[in-house]
Structures are given as C-alpha cells and as structure tokens.
Design a protein around this motif. Sequence first.
Motif, mmCIF file in Angstrom:
data_model
loop_
_atom_site.group_PDB
_atom_site.id
_atom_site.type_symbol
_atom_site.label_atom_id
_atom_site.label_comp_id
_atom_site.label_asym_id
_atom_site.label_seq_id
_atom_site.Cartn_x
_atom_site.Cartn_y
_atom_site.Cartn_z
ATOM 1 N N LEU A 1 -52.463 29.964 -67.749
ATOM 2 C CA LEU A 1 -52.342 28.909 -66.743
ATOM 3 C C LEU A 1 -53.708 28.518 -66.186
ATOM 4 O O LEU A 1 -53.986 27.331 -65.982
ATOM 5 C CB LEU A 1 -51.409 29.354 -65.616
ATOM 6 N N VAL A 2 -54.561 29.499 -65.938
ATOM 7 C CA VAL A 2 -55.911 29.202 -65.456
ATOM 8 C C VAL A 2 -56.672 28.385 -66.503
ATOM 9 O O VAL A 2 -57.361 27.414 -66.170
ATOM 10 C CB VAL A 2 -56.682 30.500 -65.125
ATOM 11 N N ALA A 3 -56.533 28.771 -67.776
ATOM 12 C CA ALA A 3 -57.217 28.034 -68.851
ATOM 13 C C ALA A 3 -56.764 26.579 -68.880
ATOM 14 O O ALA A 3 -57.582 25.659 -69.025
ATOM 15 C CB ALA A 3 -56.956 28.711 -70.196
ATOM 16 N N PHE A 4 -55.464 26.360 -68.718
ATOM 17 C CA PHE A 4 -54.971 24.985 -68.786
ATOM 18 C C PHE A 4 -55.243 24.209 -67.503
ATOM 19 O O PHE A 4 -55.256 22.976 -67.522
ATOM 20 C CB PHE A 4 -53.494 24.961 -69.168
ATOM 21 N N SER A 5 -55.497 24.910 -66.406
ATOM 22 C CA SER A 5 -55.950 24.196 -65.212
ATOM 23 C C SER A 5 -57.318 23.578 -65.484
ATOM 24 O O SER A 5 -57.612 22.461 -65.029
ATOM 25 C CB SER A 5 -56.010 25.136 -64.003
ATOM 26 N N VAL A 6 -58.135 24.280 -66.250
ATOM 27 C CA VAL A 6 -59.449 23.749 -66.641
ATOM 28 C C VAL A 6 -59.277 22.572 -67.596
ATOM 29 O O VAL A 6 -59.974 21.561 -67.485
ATOM 30 C CB VAL A 6 -60.304 24.853 -67.286
ATOM 31 N N VAL A 7 -58.334 22.690 -68.530
ATOM 32 C CA VAL A 7 -58.069 21.595 -69.462
ATOM 33 C C VAL A 7 -57.650 20.331 -68.711
ATOM 34 O O VAL A 7 -58.140 19.230 -68.988
ATOM 35 C CB VAL A 7 -56.975 21.993 -70.478
ATOM 36 N N GLY A 8 -56.746 20.484 -67.739
ATOM 37 C CA GLY A 8 -56.308 19.331 -66.960
ATOM 38 C C GLY A 8 -57.439 18.698 -66.192
ATOM 39 O O GLY A 8 -57.564 17.462 -66.133
ATOM 40 N N ASP A 9 -58.283 19.525 -65.602
ATOM 41 C CA ASP A 9 -59.439 19.044 -64.846
ATOM 42 C C ASP A 9 -60.390 18.274 -65.758
ATOM 43 O O ASP A 9 -60.834 17.162 -65.434
ATOM 44 C CB ASP A 9 -60.144 20.244 -64.212
ATOM 45 N N LEU A 10 -60.711 18.858 -66.903
ATOM 46 C CA LEU A 10 -61.637 18.216 -67.832
ATOM 47 C C LEU A 10 -61.043 16.941 -68.428
ATOM 48 O O LEU A 10 -61.766 15.959 -68.668
ATOM 49 C CB LEU A 10 -62.018 19.189 -68.948
ATOM 50 N N PHE A 11 -59.746 16.940 -68.662
ATOM 51 C CA PHE A 11 -59.088 15.757 -69.230
ATOM 52 C C PHE A 11 -59.259 14.572 -68.281
ATOM 53 O O PHE A 11 -59.614 13.471 -68.699
ATOM 54 C CB PHE A 11 -57.605 16.045 -69.466
ATOM 55 N N GLU A 12 -59.010 14.809 -66.985
ATOM 56 C CA GLU A 12 -59.166 13.711 -66.033
ATOM 57 C C GLU A 12 -60.632 13.325 -65.889
ATOM 58 O O GLU A 12 -60.957 12.138 -65.727
ATOM 59 C CB GLU A 12 -58.602 14.098 -64.668
ATOM 60 N N SER A 13 -61.536 14.291 -65.960
ATOM 61 C CA SER A 13 -62.969 13.987 -65.905
ATOM 62 C C SER A 13 -63.372 13.079 -67.062
ATOM 63 O O SER A 13 -64.191 12.165 -66.893
ATOM 64 C CB SER A 13 -63.793 15.279 -65.956
ATOM 65 N N MET A 14 -62.791 13.325 -68.236
ATOM 66 C CA MET A 14 -63.093 12.481 -69.378
ATOM 67 C C MET A 14 -62.541 11.068 -69.181
ATOM 68 O O MET A 14 -63.200 10.078 -69.517
ATOM 69 C CB MET A 14 -62.529 13.099 -70.653
ATOM 70 N N LEU A 15 -61.327 10.965 -68.640
ATOM 71 C CA LEU A 15 -60.772 9.650 -68.334
ATOM 72 C C LEU A 15 -61.695 8.883 -67.392
ATOM 73 O O LEU A 15 -61.969 7.693 -67.609
ATOM 74 C CB LEU A 15 -59.388 9.802 -67.698
ATOM 75 N N LYS A 16 -62.171 9.547 -66.358
ATOM 76 C CA LYS A 16 -63.055 8.892 -65.384
ATOM 77 C C LYS A 16 -64.393 8.526 -66.011
ATOM 78 O O LYS A 16 -64.925 7.439 -65.746
ATOM 79 C CB LYS A 16 -63.257 9.804 -64.174
ATOM 80 N N ARG A 17 -64.951 9.426 -66.807
ATOM 81 C CA ARG A 17 -66.237 9.155 -67.439
ATOM 82 C C ARG A 17 -66.138 7.947 -68.346
ATOM 83 O O ARG A 17 -67.022 7.073 -68.347
ATOM 84 C CB ARG A 17 -66.714 10.396 -68.212
#
Length: 269
Positions: free
Chosen positions: A217-233
Amino acid sequence: MLKTRVITAIVLLAVLLPVTLFAPVAAFGVLIHVVVAFAAWEWARLLKAGKVGSIVYALIAALAVLASERLASPRPLFQAAGIFWIVAGPYVLVRKPVLAAGAWRAFLLAAGLVLFCACWHALVLARTSGVAFVLSLLLVVWLADIGAYFAGKAFGKHKLAPAISPGKTWEGAVGGWAAVMIVAAVALALHAFEPTLYSALAGQLGLGRAFFVLTVLVAFSVVGDLFESMLKRQAGVKDSSGLLPGHGGVLDRIDALLPVLPLAMLLLG
C-alpha cells in the motif's frame, strides 16, 4: 503563503473532522461525493478536456457514483481500479506516454470514472467499519507522506523519479514506509482503537502478510503521487487547481489515496 495554508487547513478540518467523526455514514458519503466530483473536474482539466468538458466530466463522475450505488458489491470496482494501478500506473511512469492526447486521454477519462467510483465506495465501506478504521486507512497515506518529507529532507540523496518529481528521493520513500510500519506495530501491540485496518489485516492474514500488504500500500501511494505529478508536469501546471488556497487542488491531496483505497479494501476481501 503560510497564513493561507493554515487558514485553508483549519476550514477543511472544521468541515471534514465533524462529518467523519460524528455524522451518519450517509452524510459522510455525501461529503466524499462532493470531493470526488471536484477531483474528477481537476482530472479532466489535467487531461485538457477544456472548461466546459471538465465540468461535464465532473457531472458524469458524480452521476457514475450515484449509479454505482446500485451494484450488489463494489468489489468489481476495486478489482478494476486495482488492475489499473498495478498495470497502467507503473507502465505510465516508466514509459511516460503523452497522456492528454489521443487514445491515452480517452482511456484515462474512462478509467477515471472507475477510479473515482472505487475511491468513493472504499471510503464509505471503510467508514461503515468505524471511525477508527477509516482513519487508520487514511493514516497509511498520511504517514507515508509525512515520513517521506522529513526523511527526504534529512537524508535524501538518491532521486526516486527525477524526470517526474525531482524532490522525491529513495531515502524519503523508505522513511515513509518506516513511519507506517512503526505506527502499525505500535497500534497492534497496544490493540489501540480496534478495529483498524492494521488489526483487520493481521486478523485475516497474520502479522507477516499484514506488514507485507502495508508495504504494498505504501508503494502504491507513491505510484499514485507520481502519476498525478506526471499529469501535472505534462499539463504544465504546478497544482491540479487552485480550489484549496495554499494547498493546490483536491487531486493534490488525494492522489496517493486513489490507488491505496481500492487496493486496501480488495486485499481485505
């Protein structure tokens, strides 16, 4: 800036805490429904759906949540969301396709409806298990985020995903994981506020598997965070919106929750 952040945080807590702690589950569901609609609006904006298109998409997402309440079980939604995050999430972060164009945009707009419905159902289902349960679920993401921030500040040297989110480090990610593990271990040892996510996982899977699931779950919390960061970038913006002055948008606050919520409820069976 700090004053704005503090004022916004106080207002949010004044709304969220009483509803979460004291209101009936139905009222909690209404509040989360509103949150999901705003998040859907931001999702569409990041995918360059346009002003009108983003509003229409938010309305469709709100209606989709209402329609999904007729499902006999939310488990298919959790499964679909889980598949998205396990397969599409890492693929996007590694291959970095252009998300706001062509087939990817169509796919993500369609997938978003499933993700937001799954998020709503996961939170409402968790809330029916008790206030302590839903808070312990949210705490996984909050602790991972807070632990990553402080560990990254103190020890961060190796970039986790420099092309997507230059501020994140492997040391920070490990610190966030450690924070979750420590709190979960203490809560289990003291049998604090049970039932919680931690006690439910330990009861169903045993201690070893419970901590493994928390690690996932912690690993996928990072995935979710990075996914949105990529959308914003790719969208060329710093925040998903300005809805929360000093804090960005709703997606900025729930990005890590989007994968964690359905996966947690799915793994609990």
